[in-house]
Design an enzyme around this catalytic site. Sequence first.
Site, mmCIF file in Angstrom:
data_model
loop_
_atom_site.group_PDB
_atom_site.id
_atom_site.type_symbol
_atom_site.label_atom_id
_atom_site.label_comp_id
_atom_site.label_asym_id
_atom_site.label_seq_id
_atom_site.Cartn_x
_atom_site.Cartn_y
_atom_site.Cartn_z
ATOM 1 N NE ARG A 283 2.984 29.694 55.002
ATOM 2 C CZ ARG A 283 4.076 30.212 54.417
ATOM 3 N NH1 ARG A 283 4.429 29.838 53.200
ATOM 4 N NH2 ARG A 283 4.813 31.094 55.048
ATOM 5 C CG HIS B 275 3.831 36.089 56.968
ATOM 6 N ND1 HIS B 275 4.007 35.032 57.845
ATOM 7 C CD2 HIS B 275 4.721 35.895 55.962
ATOM 8 C CE1 HIS B 275 4.968 34.247 57.376
ATOM 9 N NE2 HIS B 275 5.412 34.738 56.241
ATOM 10 C CD GLN C 275 8.761 37.530 56.644
ATOM 11 O OE1 GLN C 275 8.688 36.374 56.243
ATOM 12 N NE2 GLN C 275 9.904 38.177 56.728
ATOM 13 C CG ASP D 86 5.321 40.180 49.804
ATOM 14 O OD1 ASP D 86 6.071 39.310 49.292
ATOM 15 O OD2 ASP D 86 4.251 39.887 50.387
ATOM 16 C CB CYS E 181 8.696 38.524 53.506
ATOM 17 S SG CYS E 181 7.625 38.533 52.059
ATOM 18 N NE ARG F 284 9.613 34.170 59.479
ATOM 19 C CZ ARG F 284 8.874 33.582 58.519
ATOM 20 N NH1 ARG F 284 9.120 33.845 57.253
ATOM 21 N NH2 ARG F 284 7.866 32.771 58.813
HETATM 22 N N1 CP Z 1 8.810 34.524 54.001
HETATM 23 C C1 CP Z 1 8.170 33.350 54.062
HETATM 24 O O1 CP Z 1 7.220 33.136 54.829
HETATM 25 O O2 CP Z 1 8.689 32.410 53.231
HETATM 26 P P1 CP Z 1 8.033 30.990 52.927
HETATM 27 O O3 CP Z 1 6.735 31.239 52.210
HETATM 28 O O4 CP Z 1 9.053 30.298 52.055
HETATM 29 O O5 CP Z 1 7.794 30.267 54.216
HETATM 30 N N1 NVA Z 2 2.530 37.859 50.319
HETATM 31 C C1 NVA Z 2 3.233 36.636 50.088
HETATM 32 C C2 NVA Z 2 4.173 36.346 51.216
HETATM 33 C C3 NVA Z 2 4.953 35.081 51.081
HETATM 34 C C4 NVA Z 2 5.871 34.836 52.245
HETATM 35 C C5 NVA Z 2 2.226 35.499 49.915
HETATM 36 O O1 NVA Z 2 1.266 35.451 50.677
HETATM 37 O O2 NVA Z 2 2.423 34.691 49.013
#
Ligand code: CP
Ligand code: NVA
Length: 311
Positions: A101, A128, A131, A223, A263, A291
């Site tokens: 990440r 993502h 997701q 989102d 998400c 997930r």
């Molecule tokens: N939806 C998602 O990726 O959640 P987190 O950022 O908590 O991992």
């Molecule tokens: N768009 C959001 C998704 C989090 C799961 C972010 O990147 O923070």
Amino acid sequence: MKKDLLSLKELTPEDISYIFELAQNLKVGIGEFEKPLTGRSVGLIFQKPSNRTRVSFEVGIYQLGGNAIYLGPEDIKLGIREAIKDVARVHSRYLDGIIARTFAHKDIVSLAKHSTIPVLNGLSDSYHPCQALSDIFTIKEKLGKLANVTLSYVGDGNNVLHSLMYAAALVGMDLRFATPRGYEPDKDVVEDAKKLAEATKATVNYSDSPEEAVRGADVVYTDVWASMGQEGEHDKRVNDFKDYQINEKLFAKAKKEALFMHCLPVHRGEEVVNAVIDGPNSVVIDQAENRLHVQKALLVVYVGGKRRYDK
Ligand code: CP
Ligand code: NVA
């Protein structure tokens, strides 16, 4: 199939069917007893916070017999304490896979390039994919089909929308998205998604009107308006996105039985009101559960060696 899962564009519709079949089996307990990750270790290199991605991957790795090593922002200091190339080469000697990440997507690309082990994108500023795969799996589970299903995304043209576009195009859905001017998704991603859509009869369409995007939809998705790393823009964004909130009035323009998806994490009262996210059509917790099942399938395929090869 490629060594890594970075955006979703690298998958075919057949790959996705295979992953969904495995995920469905794992969800009902088939195949898990084989513990396909026995003796294998997977590193989770996270530059940003995470609840769902971290916990579902760690639990999934454990359930498949493997060992998860969480490396947070302070542990590795990817690219700061040590060059990404060196982290990738060293980890390739210890680990059997990496879930990463990062902020910049190019950092995940670089990790993948310099690793001899698979790298899976657990969210970057651009994509993502885990997701989006779980989201499409959830839609299939709830509606029993994907063809001719309209998925309407209202909000920021961000990482989640980018991956949903690829996923929806690959499985033949009709994706409509509405974003305020200035917050559209990346043009290249839209173009690529449209190209993928040609082969599957999917459609990908933009509108700057949330009402138009949501009208008659089977699924309404939103989102956060300010993603991780954009906290400083929060107040400006709340103002710029105010007409893009999923409230009862806007949600009522979708089909009566339309699913509401997000998400998570959610900023309640911003992109969606409580009455919708806590309402009877919301599937956000099932979406979060999936997930686990879909990522277990990805682990079996990418780390456990059960890849699908074209004949
Ligand atoms: N939806 C998602 O990726 O959640 P987190 O950022 O908590 O991992
Ligand atoms: N768009 C959001 C998704 C989090 C799961 C972010 O990147 O923070």
